[in-house]
Scaffold this active site. Sequence first.
Site, PDB file in Angstrom:
ATOM      1  N   LYS A  20      19.900 -12.931 -31.615  1.00 29.69           N
ATOM      2  CA  LYS A  20      18.623 -13.793 -31.095  1.00 29.69           C
ATOM      3  C   LYS A  20      18.434 -15.087 -31.674  1.00 29.69           C
ATOM      4  O   LYS A  20      18.709 -15.525 -32.753  1.00 29.69           O
ATOM      5  CB  LYS A  20      17.345 -12.791 -31.327  1.00 29.69           C
ATOM      6  CG  LYS A  20      16.095 -13.155 -30.494  1.00 29.69           C
ATOM      7  CD  LYS A  20      16.344 -12.392 -28.966  1.00 29.69           C
ATOM      8  CE  LYS A  20      15.128 -12.407 -28.273  1.00 29.69           C
ATOM      9  NZ  LYS A  20      15.195 -11.477 -27.333  1.00 29.69           N
TER      10      LYS A  20
HETATM   11  N1  GLU Z   1      15.727 -11.911 -23.780  1.00 32.64           N
HETATM   12  C1  GLU Z   1      16.189 -10.915 -23.040  1.00 32.64           C
HETATM   13  C2  GLU Z   1      16.017  -9.691 -23.809  1.00 32.64           C
HETATM   14  O1  GLU Z   1      15.154  -9.510 -24.863  1.00 32.64           O
HETATM   15  C3  GLU Z   1      17.663 -11.100 -22.230  1.00 32.64           C
HETATM   16  C4  GLU Z   1      18.763 -11.214 -23.230  1.00 32.64           C
HETATM   17  C5  GLU Z   1      19.977 -11.621 -22.646  1.00 32.64           C
HETATM   18  O2  GLU Z   1      20.140 -11.702 -21.327  1.00 32.64           O
HETATM   19  O3  GLU Z   1      20.921 -11.837 -23.251  1.00 32.64           O
HETATM   20  O4  GLU Z   1      16.691  -8.672 -23.805  1.00 32.64           O
END
Ligand code: GLU
Length: 410
Positions: free
Chosen positions: A103
Amino acid sequence: MSSSSNPTSAAYKHAIKELGLKSNIASTLEMPDRELTVEVPFRRDNGEMDSVIGFRVQHNNTRGPFKGGIRYHQHVDIEEVRSLATLMTWKTSLLDIPYGGGKGGIGVDPSKYSKTELERMSRNFFRAIDPIIGVNIDIPAPDVNTNAQVMSWFMDEYSQTHGYTPAIVTGKPLELGGSEGREAATGRGTAVITRETADKWGVDLKNSKVVIQGFGNVGSYAAKFLHEYGCKIIGVSDVTGGLYDPDGLDVPSLFEHNSQNRTIDGFNQGKKISNDELLALECDFMIPAALGSAINKSNVDSLNCKVIIEAANGPVTGDAANKLWDRKIGIIPDILTNAGGVTVSYFEWVQNLQQFKWTEDDVNEKLETKMVQAFNEVFELREKNNVPMRIASFMVAIDRVHKAYALRQG
Ligand code: GLU
């Protein structure tokens, strides 16, 4: 976040115990592989230099490249990014897609900057994390306050030095190799999980009463699909406040209003209510789809729903979750509910790598299969071990990572 308020660490410990894993394995799997903090200098429109702090945490890549979004929010700090990166590892594992978890984020309120300032900030951030990303290493995506436009800047910035590389990020616009169905995927997945929950909890989906807190990408699409299933969306909210109609809001018009104005404010139907009043509405499904810790010690006692469907990441704190368990209010956890986004991100990446394009029906069908499969797996374990859905979800996810880890290390 203290461990009593952090639902992830409490659930992690509980799941580890149920699985009978040793404490050395538990701490190895919990610890992030790598954390990067970067300064991001960028030029303001008035010509002055400014700078913000950005992060990318790579939690675990045992089952595949690190994967997860990048959020822009004033509350972003290394602890929040670390805990969200960890959630991604369990989310990708639970859905059995070949990724690990990561993240990123910038601690900034994006509404304070112009589009050109955000572009320069985004490009410089991507350059700063360039040494640790790659199509088989770490693949970012959108999260809170980032979108397909930000992904386009990221993709362009990376492609300037590495050659045309759409697979470096997901959640791109269709014109740049984005996937059909990606924008709606998290909301669609949330609706599918709500439908499956209704079935197991003995709630008649048609005419069931739903409340949605947050009307951004996830909340608005969840409302749209649940309305199509026949649910009554009796309450919704965004940062400007809430709207309530006991007979059900006109969701198609509200969706349209929100797409045009970027807020539900000014919609001509429903009674205006506060966020606290919204959370206290009597309903079958309460869907928090905004930020973390929305349901906490201070408001949990007012909740009056059968099941909470966690569309946001970490919307229910650990101590609130314990109280809800005592009151027999179910919680369908974030790593299951909102996994539709990363699942279609995976489909997007696969299409990019193969330079191939699937239809929207292909994508939606594959998404549906994945979500239902994961839901059933978790539900079976819940019944077998008599544990909450969150613990069962973590058990499936941790077990899969642990088995891969044991094979690679053994
Ligand atoms: N931000 C989204 C999540 O928390 C999508 C992450 C992604 O598609 O890699 O799952």
